[in-house]
Write a protein that holds these residues in place. Structure first.
Motif, PDB file in Angstrom:
ATOM      1  N   CYS A 122      95.343  20.814  63.540  1.00 15.78           N
ATOM      2  CA  CYS A 122      94.582  21.807  63.638  1.00 15.78           C
ATOM      3  C   CYS A 122      93.552  21.792  62.957  1.00 15.78           C
ATOM      4  CB  CYS A 122      94.800  23.444  62.687  1.00 15.78           C
ATOM      5  SG  CYS A 122      94.668  23.039  61.323  1.00 15.78           S
ATOM      6  N   ASN A 123      93.044  20.585  62.594  1.00 13.00           N
ATOM      7  CA  ASN A 123      91.607  20.118  62.601  1.00 13.00           C
ATOM      8  C   ASN A 123      90.871  21.153  61.563  1.00 13.00           C
ATOM      9  OD1 ASN A 123      90.263  18.209  63.355  1.00 13.00           O
ATOM     10  ND2 ASN A 123      88.127  19.269  63.884  1.00 13.00           N
ATOM     11  N   GLN A 124      92.074  21.978  60.630  1.00  8.96           N
ATOM     12  CA  GLN A 124      90.581  22.841  59.876  1.00  8.96           C
ATOM     13  C   GLN A 124      91.025  22.073  58.318  1.00  8.96           C
ATOM     14  OE1 GLN A 124      89.787  25.620  60.382  1.00  8.96           O
ATOM     15  NE2 GLN A 124      90.957  26.492  61.767  1.00  8.96           N
ATOM     16  N   LEU A 125      90.563  22.350  57.566  1.00  8.19           N
ATOM     17  CA  LEU A 125      89.952  22.291  56.253  1.00  8.19           C
ATOM     18  C   LEU A 125      90.884  21.842  54.683  1.00  8.19           C
ATOM     19  CD1 LEU A 125      86.210  20.664  55.647  1.00  8.19           C
ATOM     20  CD2 LEU A 125      87.932  18.914  56.914  1.00  8.19           C
ATOM     21  N   MET A 126      91.418  20.907  54.535  1.00  9.77           N
ATOM     22  CA  MET A 126      92.309  21.223  53.117  1.00  9.77           C
ATOM     23  C   MET A 126      91.707  20.419  51.734  1.00  9.77           C
ATOM     24  SD  MET A 126      95.458  19.663  55.263  1.00  9.77           S
ATOM     25  CE  MET A 126      96.708  19.516  53.539  1.00  9.77           C
ATOM     26  N   CYS A 127      92.636  20.673  50.917  1.00 10.45           N
ATOM     27  CA  CYS A 127      92.536  19.386  49.843  1.00 10.45           C
ATOM     28  C   CYS A 127      93.758  18.823  49.847  1.00 10.45           C
ATOM     29  CB  CYS A 127      91.898  20.603  48.107  1.00 10.45           C
ATOM     30  SG  CYS A 127      93.105  21.033  48.106  1.00 10.45           S
ATOM     31  N   ILE A 128      93.068  17.578  49.485  1.00 13.36           N
ATOM     32  CA  ILE A 128      94.540  16.751  48.556  1.00 13.36           C
ATOM     33  C   ILE A 128      94.212  16.307  47.279  1.00 13.36           C
ATOM     34  CG2 ILE A 128      95.261  16.240  51.469  1.00 13.36           C
ATOM     35  CD1 ILE A 128      93.477  13.219  50.808  1.00 13.36           C
ATOM     36  N   ARG A 129      95.220  15.720  47.116  1.00 12.89           N
ATOM     37  CA  ARG A 129      95.245  14.341  46.109  1.00 12.89           C
ATOM     38  C   ARG A 129      94.373  12.768  46.191  1.00 12.89           C
ATOM     39  NH1 ARG A 129      97.957  15.002  41.184  1.00 12.89           N
ATOM     40  NH2 ARG A 129      98.232  13.447  40.548  1.00 12.89           N
ATOM     41  N   GLY A 130      95.515  12.489  47.365  1.00  9.66           N
ATOM     42  CA  GLY A 130      94.922  11.223  47.887  1.00  9.66           C
ATOM     43  C   GLY A 130      95.131  11.090  49.019  1.00  9.66           C
ATOM     44  N   GLU A 131      95.773   9.929  49.394  1.00 10.92           N
ATOM     45  CA  GLU A 131      96.468   9.326  50.226  1.00 10.92           C
ATOM     46  C   GLU A 131      98.668   9.854  49.883  1.00 10.92           C
ATOM     47  OE1 GLU A 131      95.593   5.052  51.692  1.00 10.92           O
ATOM     48  OE2 GLU A 131      95.109   4.924  49.584  1.00 10.92           O
ATOM     49  N   GLY A 132      98.538  10.156  51.273  1.00 13.30           N
ATOM     50  CA  GLY A 132      99.899  10.472  51.464  1.00 13.30           C
ATOM     51  C   GLY A 132     100.538  11.541  51.884  1.00 13.30           C
ATOM     52  N   ASP A 133     101.475  12.904  51.643  1.00 14.30           N
ATOM     53  CA  ASP A 133     102.000  13.273  52.542  1.00 14.30           C
ATOM     54  C   ASP A 133     101.285  14.405  51.958  1.00 14.30           C
ATOM     55  OD1 ASP A 133     103.379  11.482  54.478  1.00 14.30           O
ATOM     56  OD2 ASP A 133     104.878  12.029  53.301  1.00 14.30           O
ATOM     57  N   ALA A 134     100.300  15.519  52.802  1.00 18.56           N
ATOM     58  CA  ALA A 134     100.779  16.680  52.393  1.00 18.56           C
ATOM     59  C   ALA A 134     100.746  17.747  53.859  1.00 18.56           C
ATOM     60  CB  ALA A 134      98.989  16.862  52.135  1.00 18.56           C
ATOM     61  N   ARG A 135     101.101  19.159  53.385  1.00 15.35           N
ATOM     62  CA  ARG A 135     101.931  20.395  54.071  1.00 15.35           C
ATOM     63  C   ARG A 135      99.648  20.728  54.560  1.00 15.35           C
ATOM     64  NH1 ARG A 135     106.223  23.744  56.220  1.00 15.35           N
ATOM     65  NH2 ARG A 135     106.955  22.222  54.512  1.00 15.35           N
ATOM     66  N   CYS A 136     100.070  20.969  55.428  1.00 16.22           N
ATOM     67  CA  CYS A 136      97.890  21.898  56.026  1.00 16.22           C
ATOM     68  C   CYS A 136      98.474  23.464  55.447  1.00 16.22           C
ATOM     69  CB  CYS A 136      97.997  21.853  57.188  1.00 16.22           C
ATOM     70  SG  CYS A 136      97.137  22.675  57.690  1.00 16.22           S
ATOM     71  N   PRO A 137      97.842  23.611  54.454  1.00 12.28           N
ATOM     72  CA  PRO A 137      97.904  24.929  54.572  1.00 12.28           C
ATOM     73  C   PRO A 137      97.193  26.614  56.092  1.00 12.28           C
ATOM     74  CG  PRO A 137      95.433  24.490  53.488  1.00 12.28           C
ATOM     75  CD  PRO A 137      96.709  22.823  54.202  1.00 12.28           C
ATOM     76  N   HIS A 138      96.909  25.616  56.434  1.00  8.40           N
ATOM     77  CA  HIS A 138      96.263  26.331  58.129  1.00  8.40           C
ATOM     78  C   HIS A 138      97.473  26.427  58.984  1.00  8.40           C
ATOM     79  CE1 HIS A 138      92.219  26.822  56.550  1.00  8.40           C
ATOM     80  NE2 HIS A 138      92.717  25.260  55.950  1.00  8.40           N
ATOM     81  N   CYS A 139      98.082  25.479  59.029  1.00 10.66           N
ATOM     82  CA  CYS A 139      99.051  25.678  60.529  1.00 10.66           C
ATOM     83  C   CYS A 139     100.668  24.669  60.102  1.00 10.66           C
ATOM     84  CB  CYS A 139      98.467  24.641  61.400  1.00 10.66           C
ATOM     85  SG  CYS A 139      98.633  23.119  61.066  1.00 10.66           S
ATOM     86  N   GLN A 140     100.467  24.413  58.307  1.00 15.55           N
ATOM     87  CA  GLN A 140     102.004  24.095  57.569  1.00 15.55           C
ATOM     88  C   GLN A 140     102.319  22.605  58.537  1.00 15.55           C
ATOM     89  OE1 GLN A 140     102.974  26.112  55.897  1.00 15.55           O
ATOM     90  NE2 GLN A 140     101.215  27.948  57.036  1.00 15.55           N
ATOM     91  N   PHE A 141     101.784  21.564  59.856  1.00 19.91           N
ATOM     92  CA  PHE A 141     101.631  21.017  59.814  1.00 19.91           C
ATOM     93  C   PHE A 141     101.766  19.828  58.653  1.00 19.91           C
ATOM     94  CE2 PHE A 141     100.000  16.731  61.104  1.00 19.91           C
ATOM     95  CZ  PHE A 141     100.739  16.662  62.518  1.00 19.91           C
ATOM     96  N   GLU A 142     102.810  19.009  59.041  1.00 22.03           N
ATOM     97  CA  GLU A 142     102.762  17.630  57.753  1.00 22.03           C
ATOM     98  C   GLU A 142     102.012  16.659  57.879  1.00 22.03           C
ATOM     99  OE1 GLU A 142     104.382  17.783  55.058  1.00 22.03           O
ATOM    100  OE2 GLU A 142     105.687  19.677  55.220  1.00 22.03           O
ATOM    101  N   ASN A 143     100.594  16.342  57.604  1.00 24.13           N
ATOM    102  CA  ASN A 143     100.204  15.616  57.930  1.00 24.13           C
ATOM    103  C   ASN A 143     100.339  14.003  56.699  1.00 24.13           C
ATOM    104  OD1 ASN A 143      97.315  16.404  58.774  1.00 24.13           O
ATOM    105  ND2 ASN A 143      98.497  17.595  58.247  1.00 24.13           N
ATOM    106  N   HIS A 144     100.080  13.003  56.864  1.00 26.40           N
ATOM    107  CA  HIS A 144     100.308  11.782  56.872  1.00 26.40           C
ATOM    108  C   HIS A 144      98.109  10.990  56.239  1.00 26.40           C
ATOM    109  CE1 HIS A 144     101.065   8.422  54.116  1.00 26.40           C
ATOM    110  NE2 HIS A 144     100.551   7.347  54.802  1.00 26.40           N
ATOM    111  N   PHE A 145      98.196  11.375  54.846  1.00 26.27           N
ATOM    112  CA  PHE A 145      96.393  11.027  54.657  1.00 26.27           C
ATOM    113  C   PHE A 145      96.451   9.351  54.345  1.00 26.27           C
ATOM    114  CE2 PHE A 145      96.716  15.587  54.555  1.00 26.27           C
ATOM    115  CZ  PHE A 145      94.777  15.299  55.724  1.00 26.27           C
ATOM    116  N   GLY A 146      95.771   8.657  55.215  1.00 28.28           N
ATOM    117  CA  GLY A 146      95.502   7.244  54.315  1.00 28.28           C
ATOM    118  C   GLY A 146      93.644   6.428  54.919  1.00 28.28           C
TER     119      GLY A 146
END
Ligand SMILES: [Zn+2]
Ligand SMILES: [Zn+2]
Length: 350
Positions: free
Chosen positions: A312-336
């Motif tokens: 959804c291209n919206q911003l969220m907070c993350i701990r760092g690299e790894g998986d995180a679920r988007c609080p806007h659209c529930q999409f499972e992201n992988h951040f690197g």
């Protein structure tokens, strides 16, 4: 007893968040304290607070000074002045008692409108309705705050346009005192002489000027960027503010102006942010290459508050690299982390 209705129509868009909104919040408390010490104000003044961003909301319906407690000011996205005017006109129709052959109604209502930006919606219809049915029935005092206020738009609403340039807390207190003195002056004058012209206290021209000739009012580009994100853990929103630092590149044969924005602060918001925001508006984007400095999440302390969801291209907070679920659209992201690749993220709409 005839009432003197005073409406405050306050811009609570993101650009007001932070010091401006905090000062305004404290200012309202100061205003009410001072009105309560004046017998004329206590007798005649009724106050109402309306906040607007992308949407408008009545925070306090018209109520006597003795029973008025300043509401907590929310924050929203957008500066929908057209929507705010429509809302104001509905509130005036609903709450102000009109004079009829067998009854004296309320005194002419006074509106203090405060805004610091340009309207993000089309105000043409609301403006036409205001000019036709309300302009002569209501005293509107429009206060443009800071250097980006759309003073020319305010001039179409009323002849009483003021420009507030409060640099310090003390300046802002002087402004609030001016508002309370003006309200008191108005309540005295209606009680004493039935004069319905609007009375304003003398301006302190070190902080405020009356805008007569608009050609003198400079038009400037925005020089800040405001991003909004949502905490992955608490699901609450936050703002991240960047300020422009102009950077001129002179390469001999050509020169160009590059804009870089410096991190200026992060702010936690409450969930009512979504209530006052209009999601239907087009969202401007900015490339992260232009932004200097990152921020952590003000809600949960995650170190990265500017991670964009791949869906959804919206911003969220993350701990760092790894998986995180988007609080806007529930999409499972992988951040690197990638080197040097900017990405476009949504900007708030002011
Ligand atoms: Zn968080
Ligand atoms: Zn998403």
């Amino acid at each position: 007893m005839r009432r003197l209705p005073i409406f405050f129509l306050l811009d609570v868009s993101e650009s007001m968040a932070g010091d401006s909104l905090r000062q305004l919040q404290q200012g309202l408390e100061r205003l009410v304290r001072s009105l309560r010490t004046d017998p004329h104000a206590l007798e005649t003044v009724y106050l109402s607070m309306i906040a607007f961003a992308g949407k408008a909301k009545t925070l306090t319906p018209l109520i006597e000074v003795a029973s008025f407690y300043p509401p907590r000011l929310p924050v929203g996205s957008g500066t929908a002045l057209g929507v705010a005017l429509e809302h104001l006109m509905v509130e005036i129709d609903k709450n102000v008692i009109k004079t009829t052959p067998d009854r004296k109604g309320d005194w002419k209502p006074v509106v203090y409108l405060m805004t610091d930006g340009k309207p993000t919606d089309n105000i043409a219809n609301a403006l036409r309705r205001w000019q036709k049915y309300y302009k002569n029935q209501v005293s509107l005092i429009a206060i443009g705050v800071g250097q980006y206020a759309a003073l020319d738009t305010l001039r179409q609403l009323t002849d009483q346009v003021l420009h507030l340039d409060a640099q310090t807390e003390e300046d802002f207190r002087k402004f609030i005192d001016w508002v309370s003195q003006s309200v008191v002056a108005q309540s005295r004058s209606v009680s004493a002489s039935s004069n319905e012209g609007v009375n304003l206290a003398k301006l302190d021209d070190s902080i405020m000027s009356k805008i007569g000739d608009l050609s003198a009012a400079a038009k400037v580009d925005e020089d800040f960027v405001i991003l909004t994100g949502r905490c992955q853990n608490t699901r609450l929103p936050y703002l991240i503010k960047y300020e422009r630092m102009p950077f001129n590149f002179d390469g001999g044969n050509f020169s160009m102006r590059l804009d870089r924005y410096n991190m200026a602060g992060v702010m936690a918001l409450e969930s009512d942010y979504y209530e006052l925001s209009d999601d239907s508006m087009a969202t401007p984007t900015i490339n992260t290459d232009a932004l200097v400095g990152g921020a952590g999440c003000p809600h949960c302390g995650n170190p990265y508050a500017i991670a964009a969801c791949g869906n959804c291209n919206q911003l969220m907070c993350i701990r760092g690299e790894g998986d995180a679920r988007c609080p806007h659209c529930q999409f499972e992201n992988h951040f690197g982390f990638s080197e040097g690749e900017g990405f476009d993220i949504s900007r708030a709409r002011g």
